[in-house]
Scaffold this active site. Sequence first.
Site, mmCIF file in Angstrom:
data_model
loop_
_atom_site.group_PDB
_atom_site.id
_atom_site.type_symbol
_atom_site.label_atom_id
_atom_site.label_comp_id
_atom_site.label_asym_id
_atom_site.label_seq_id
_atom_site.Cartn_x
_atom_site.Cartn_y
_atom_site.Cartn_z
ATOM 1 N N LYS A 1 -2.663 -22.635 -5.635
ATOM 2 C CA LYS A 1 -2.903 -23.884 -6.370
ATOM 3 C C LYS A 1 -4.418 -24.081 -6.555
ATOM 4 O O LYS A 1 -5.197 -23.232 -6.169
ATOM 5 C CB LYS A 1 -2.263 -25.066 -5.635
ATOM 6 C CG LYS A 1 -0.872 -24.788 -5.082
ATOM 7 C CD LYS A 1 0.168 -24.395 -6.119
ATOM 8 C CE LYS A 1 1.533 -24.333 -5.456
ATOM 9 N NZ LYS A 1 2.585 -23.768 -6.235
HETATM 10 C C1 PLP Z 1 3.968 -24.001 -5.167
HETATM 11 C C2 PLP Z 1 5.027 -24.933 -5.531
HETATM 12 C C3 PLP Z 1 5.828 -25.541 -4.561
HETATM 13 C C4 PLP Z 1 5.750 -25.191 -3.107
HETATM 14 O O1 PLP Z 1 4.488 -25.422 -2.535
HETATM 15 P P1 PLP Z 1 4.253 -24.986 -1.010
HETATM 16 O O2 PLP Z 1 3.041 -25.749 -0.603
HETATM 17 O O3 PLP Z 1 4.024 -23.506 -1.025
HETATM 18 O O4 PLP Z 1 5.455 -25.350 -0.238
HETATM 19 C C5 PLP Z 1 6.757 -26.475 -4.974
HETATM 20 N N1 PLP Z 1 6.907 -26.785 -6.268
HETATM 21 C C6 PLP Z 1 6.162 -26.219 -7.230
HETATM 22 C C7 PLP Z 1 6.349 -26.629 -8.652
HETATM 23 C C8 PLP Z 1 5.215 -25.252 -6.897
HETATM 24 O O5 PLP Z 1 4.503 -24.663 -7.866
#
Ligand code: PLP
Length: 388
Positions: A189
Amino acid sequence: MSAVTGGRVSLPVARPLLGDEEAVAVQEVLASGWVAQGPRVAAFETAFAAKVNAAHAVAVTSATAALHVMLAVENLRPGDEVIVPSLSFIATANCVRYVGATPVFADVDPATANLTTDTVEPLITGKTRAVLAVHQCGVPADVRALRAMCEPHGILVLEDAACAAGSQAYGAPVGADARAAAWSFHPRKVITTGEGGMLTLDDPGRARRAAALRQHGMTMSAFDRHASGGVARESYDELGFNYRMTDLQAAVGLVQLGRLDEIVARRRAIASRYRALLADITELMAVAEPSYGTSNAQSFWVQLTPAAEHVDRDAVLGSLAERGIGARPGIMASHLEPAYRDHRLRVALPATEAHTRRALILPVFHEFTDADQDYVVTALLDAIRGRR
Ligand SMILES: *Cc1c(COP(=O)(O)O)cnc(C)c1O
């Protein structure tokens, strides 16, 4: 230094921006002797809530944990239906199953990869309790329109903002005024704590309950107990989880949050340059920026259009990989995974299936240079047009 001019090409799809400030922040936490959830986590919650205009924030171990706690706090249970996009990281749908409710898959707008009122409405039944809207790849979903449709019927609109820190909708940060939004600090992210997540909420009662649920249902934090000299005794009012973030992570998160605007500005510049370079390429449709908001450009995807009917997406990825470019297939479609083998689709998902089979995610990261980007675009066009 440009990966293209700097020797052997190696362009990952993403790379976090981490430096000395993060290292110093971690060293301070180590030296303090308090490494688990404590003052840094509290400071990160306050700073994050302020950044996205949320009333309350509860730090957890991941966005997945934030989604789980979000749905638990809404008292979702077996028999309840939650409308979600299939076209999302699988955690979006999985969290609905964690609370025993049923995910109902809706299709998306092909240009933004987000739910719309048109894709959601046909799926609303008497059992629909919530819509979980994803701000996919940082592109804001039209939560305002979804809320206008759903809330008069008592259907909640909740937000998977895992990708969307720094995105804007209707002139405010994504998450401002959200009933509940889940955020991720995974390195994929825009800002990272290694692993980590945040749940933001608009209501003090739900925020208190979320804070208890992330630590075993305990009504007093370990830090507060420590501060009280150990005399106060906590109570466990309901079944909770251990989803605590550490102060080591929060210290990194505070530094990263301070850089969010700079990171988003750079990513948006890269995305707009991709759009300009690819504007006349009829074989490709690039992810759109919606009229009501701006994306943080967490990921930049292009989809092969009917003009590229003869082009094999995976062959394009292979050809980019041969040139050292770590492009990735588009967003996954949860309903096509074995974990959803027994799931019954209620509507066809043509835009979802077209995206997941025909889209590619191109590199975007802070230190990505114009030369790197020119190299990627040339390689992409060569691959699509069969040039070596
Ligand atoms: C990355 C992501 C998640 C999960 O995030 P984590 O912190 O790895 O649990 C959930 N929803 C979306 C849309 C994502 O892109």
